[in-house]
Design a protein around this motif. Structure first.
Motif, short mmCIF file in Angstrom:
data_model
loop_
_atom_site.label_atom_id
_atom_site.label_comp_id
_atom_site.label_asym_id
_atom_site.label_seq_id
_atom_site.Cartn_x
_atom_site.Cartn_y
_atom_site.Cartn_z
N LEU A 307 28.94 33.87 34.80
CA LEU A 307 28.40 33.33 33.56
C LEU A 307 29.32 32.27 32.95
O LEU A 307 28.84 31.32 32.32
CB LEU A 307 28.15 34.45 32.56
N VAL A 308 30.62 32.43 33.13
CA VAL A 308 31.55 31.38 32.68
C VAL A 308 31.29 30.11 33.47
O VAL A 308 31.23 29.00 32.90
CB VAL A 308 33.00 31.85 32.84
N GLU A 309 31.11 30.25 34.78
CA GLU A 309 30.80 29.08 35.61
C GLU A 309 29.49 28.44 35.18
O GLU A 309 29.36 27.21 35.12
CB GLU A 309 30.74 29.48 37.08
N TRP A 310 28.49 29.28 34.89
CA TRP A 310 27.18 28.77 34.45
C TRP A 310 27.33 27.98 33.17
O TRP A 310 26.77 26.88 33.04
CB TRP A 310 26.23 29.94 34.25
N PHE A 311 28.08 28.51 32.21
CA PHE A 311 28.27 27.80 30.95
C PHE A 311 28.94 26.45 31.20
O PHE A 311 28.52 25.42 30.65
CB PHE A 311 29.11 28.64 29.99
N CYS A 312 29.99 26.45 32.01
CA CYS A 312 30.70 25.19 32.28
C CYS A 312 29.80 24.18 32.98
O CYS A 312 29.82 22.98 32.66
CB CYS A 312 31.95 25.46 33.12
N ASP A 313 29.00 24.65 33.94
CA ASP A 313 28.09 23.74 34.65
C ASP A 313 27.02 23.18 33.72
O ASP A 313 26.69 21.99 33.76
CB ASP A 313 27.42 24.47 35.82
N ARG A 314 26.47 24.05 32.85
CA ARG A 314 25.33 23.66 32.03
C ARG A 314 25.75 22.85 30.80
O ARG A 314 25.06 21.88 30.43
CB ARG A 314 24.58 24.91 31.59
N PHE A 315 26.87 23.20 30.18
CA PHE A 315 27.24 22.59 28.91
C PHE A 315 28.47 21.69 28.98
O PHE A 315 28.72 20.92 28.06
CB PHE A 315 27.46 23.67 27.85
N LEU A 316 29.25 21.81 30.05
CA LEU A 316 30.46 21.00 30.18
C LEU A 316 30.42 20.19 31.48
O LEU A 316 31.46 19.87 32.05
CB LEU A 316 31.70 21.89 30.15
N GLY A 317 29.22 19.87 31.93
CA GLY A 317 29.07 19.19 33.20
C GLY A 317 29.76 17.85 33.29
O GLY A 317 30.16 17.41 34.37
N ALA A 318 29.92 17.19 32.16
CA ALA A 318 30.55 15.87 32.17
C ALA A 318 32.07 15.97 32.28
O ALA A 318 32.75 14.98 32.56
CB ALA A 318 30.18 15.10 30.91
N VAL A 319 32.60 17.17 32.06
CA VAL A 319 34.05 17.38 32.15
C VAL A 319 34.37 17.85 33.56
O VAL A 319 33.71 18.75 34.08
CB VAL A 319 34.52 18.41 31.11
N ARG A 320 35.36 17.26 34.19
CA ARG A 320 35.62 17.51 35.60
C ARG A 320 36.82 18.42 35.83
O ARG A 320 37.75 18.48 35.02
CB ARG A 320 35.87 16.18 36.34
N GLY A 321 36.79 19.12 37.00
CA GLY A 321 37.94 19.86 37.47
C GLY A 321 38.42 20.92 36.50
O GLY A 321 37.66 21.57 35.78
N GLU A 322 39.75 21.10 36.50
CA GLU A 322 40.36 22.12 35.66
C GLU A 322 40.19 21.83 34.17
O GLU A 322 40.32 22.74 33.34
CB GLU A 322 41.85 22.24 35.99
N GLU A 323 39.87 20.58 33.83
CA GLU A 323 39.68 20.25 32.42
C GLU A 323 38.48 21.00 31.84
O GLU A 323 38.43 21.25 30.63
CB GLU A 323 39.50 18.74 32.25
N ARG A 324 37.53 21.35 32.71
CA ARG A 324 36.37 22.10 32.21
C ARG A 324 36.81 23.44 31.64
O ARG A 324 36.35 23.87 30.59
CB ARG A 324 35.37 22.34 33.34
N TYR A 325 37.71 24.12 32.36
CA TYR A 325 38.15 25.44 31.90
C TYR A 325 39.01 25.31 30.66
O TYR A 325 38.96 26.17 29.76
CB TYR A 325 38.91 26.14 33.03
N ALA A 326 39.79 24.23 30.59
CA ALA A 326 40.57 23.99 29.37
C ALA A 326 39.65 23.78 28.18
O ALA A 326 39.92 24.27 27.07
CB ALA A 326 41.48 22.78 29.57
N GLU A 327 38.55 23.07 28.38
CA GLU A 327 37.59 22.85 27.30
C GLU A 327 36.89 24.16 26.94
O GLU A 327 36.64 24.45 25.76
CB GLU A 327 36.57 21.80 27.70
N PHE A 328 36.56 24.96 27.95
CA PHE A 328 35.94 26.26 27.68
C PHE A 328 36.88 27.12 26.82
O PHE A 328 36.46 27.73 25.83
CB PHE A 328 35.63 26.98 29.00
N ILE A 329 38.16 27.15 27.18
CA ILE A 329 39.14 27.92 26.42
C ILE A 329 39.26 27.38 24.99
O ILE A 329 39.35 28.14 24.02
CB ILE A 329 40.50 27.90 27.14
N ARG A 330 39.25 26.05 24.87
CA ARG A 330 39.34 25.45 23.53
C ARG A 330 38.17 25.90 22.66
O ARG A 330 38.34 26.24 21.47
CB ARG A 330 39.36 23.93 23.63
#
Length: 518
Positions: A307-330
């Protein structure tokens, strides 16, 4: 000058990565490496040669990092249920069939009809499903009888690596008990179940080794291809979740491991098997522990990290690589940590296997309001999965006759999300620790192999533990604030359970004005 102690090596053949490490006998890791787990033309197969190459590449990367120090023993762990038929010459017949393959579902249903779900669970420790190898073997008998006729043995993913190194076909009881054709108490294959797969017999299945017993030794040919020393003992360490829990120090009755990754597994150690009927009703499997000294009750949640991956793919798709997880944490950390965020997520992407199995359960978001944003959904996902882990843990404790676990140890790659582990500690009313070793399963494989390196007993009976005491990976205790613990634990009983399990805990609150009552 004092000679250095020989190293121990561990390999973890995982769903996403193949991981290798080298450690001192004390458990101190001195080298680690990983390779992506290869897939074939479908998401449900692994090319056998490519899987072996990934394992040996990761191992070679570790060996290069330690300047000529060779391991005294190698242990191999990995995913259960995945496997491949071997022909009379020990060659794989086709690709490794992944545990996730849904194709054998009809054969699992036939087995359930013939023997009963509860009856199969009572004999084997597992419930019938598409992923169990017995269902795969029944599918071969019905759909590829020529292939089954050529099959002289079966190798799980970890077993395949051990076979390539030693020439021996062998496995471990914690893998055997995931086939739904092995009796964990009597430690034997069950001929009456194997017959359902086109007359399969025990002599066409791998030898089952005791914990720590070498399956074989590295051949001269394998030594030349891997950099290992010929004659090095190789151990099938067992099911990765169980091996990782053992490495993290979860070894005594009442202790719990929460293995956090793409999927999540919660297991409780117990001295005896649980009461079979209630465990089956709750979707919990059971079997031997990694060291053979006791049993475990095991439950899984397929959607936690997914579900974390799903959220990153669906809502943070424009953010690439490890930066996606950093944005999720933020996003997650932008909200107060001491109180529930508001929305309640039922964290089921495709059904719930335990507790209270419900194939129709789906991802649902309750109490979402117009004022909520993506940060609330991100945090609600972590809260929902943490609440579900507590539900699994509470259920296992009851099945094991305890009011609560002695302790819960969190392990796995997802423990890097500190907001997630903090939620686990706040929601669970028990001592919670985080294992400091990110590759606990690979470390456990290496330490279990240490029994072979030091001349452990290696009993022929896999029901007899043969693993001496070994160090556990270090861990850190988590202490939530009193405010966070009170708020999140009340939310668990007053909101999460009534929404997710309404049959036992109906929601009696009046609807909010202007909102539909869920």
């Amino acid at each position: 000058m004092t000679a250095r102690a020989p190293l121990l090596a561990g390999l973890d053949i995982g769903t996403t990565h193949v991981k290798a490490l080298l450690c001192e006998p004390s458990g101190e890791v001195v080298a680690r490496a990983k390779s992506p787990t290869p897939y074939g033309g479908s998401p449900h197969t692994h090319p056998a040669d490519a899987l072996l190459s990934a394992a040996f590449r990761a191992l070679a990367d570790c060996l290069r990092a330690v300047d000529g120090r060779l391991p005294a023993a190698l242990g191999v762990t990995g995913m259960a249920e995945a496997g491949v038929p071997l022909d009379a010459d020990g060659r794989p017949i086709g690709p490794v069939r992944a545990w996730s393959d849904p194709a054998p579902a009809a054969h699992a249903a036939r087995l359930a009809g013939a023997f009963g779900r509860a009856g199969l669970h009572a004999r084997t420790g597992v419930l019938p499903s598409a992923k169990v190898p017995l269902a795969k073997w029944c599918a071969l008998a019905a759909e590829e009888p020529g292939l089954l006729a050529r099959m002289r043995s079966w190798a799980g993913a970890a077993d395949l690596v051990v076979h390539a190194l030693t020439g021996e076909v062998a496995t471990d009881a914690t893998f055997a008990q995931r086939t739904m054709a092995w009796d964990p108490v009597e430690a034997r294959w069950l001929p009456e179940l194997l017959r359902e797969a086109g007359g399969l017999t025990p002599d066409r299945l791998p030898r089952v080794c005791a914990p720590g017993q070498p399956a074989g030794r590295v051949t001269a040919q394998a030594a030349g291809g891997t950099g290992l020393r010929a004659g090095t003992p190789v151990v099938v360490a067992g099911h990765d979740h169980l091996v990782g829990a053992w490495a993290a120090g979860v070894r005594g009755p009442g202790e719990v491991a929460d293995s956090m990754g793409t999927a999540e597994a919660v297991l409780t150690v117990t001295a005896e098997p649980p009461d079979r009927a209630p465990a089956a009703a709750e979707g919990m499997s059971w079997g031997r522990s990694a060291d053979g000294a006791g049993y475990v009750v095991l439950a899984g949640a397929a959607s936690s990290g997914l579900l974390v991956e799903w959220f990153c793919d669906r809502f943070l798709g424009a953010v690439r690589g490890e930066e996606r997880y950093a944005e999720f944490i933020r996003l997650v950390e932008s909200l107060p940590a001491d109180v529930p965020c508001g929305p309640v997520v039922a964290p089921y992407a495709n059904g719930r296997s335990a507790p209270r199995p419900d194939p129709s359960a789906r991802l649902a978001v309750h109490d979402m309001e117009l004022a909520h944003g993506p940060e609330h959904l991100a945090r609600a996902i972590l809260e929902g999965t943490a609440h579900h882990a507590r539900w699994m843990t509470d259920t296992q404790s009851r099945l094991c006759g305890a009011a609560a676990p002695r302790s819960v140890t969190l392990l796995g790659g997802s423990t890097r999300l500190r907001a997630w582990t903090a939620l686990k500690a706040a929601i669970g009313p028990w001592p919670t620790r985080v294992c400091a070793e990110p590759e606990a399963a690979a470390l456990g494989a290496a330490l279990l192999a240490g029994a072979a390196a030091t001349g452990g007993p290696g009993a022929a009976d896999p029901s007899v533990p043969s693993v001496p005491s070994a160090p556990a990976a270090p861990s850190t205790g988590l202490r939530p604030s009193a405010e966070a613990a009170a708020a999140h634990r009340a939310h668990h009983t007053e909101r999460f359970l009534p929404l997710v399990a309404p049959r036992s805990t109906p929601d009696t609150r009046p609807p909010r004005p202007g909102a539909a009552h869920p």
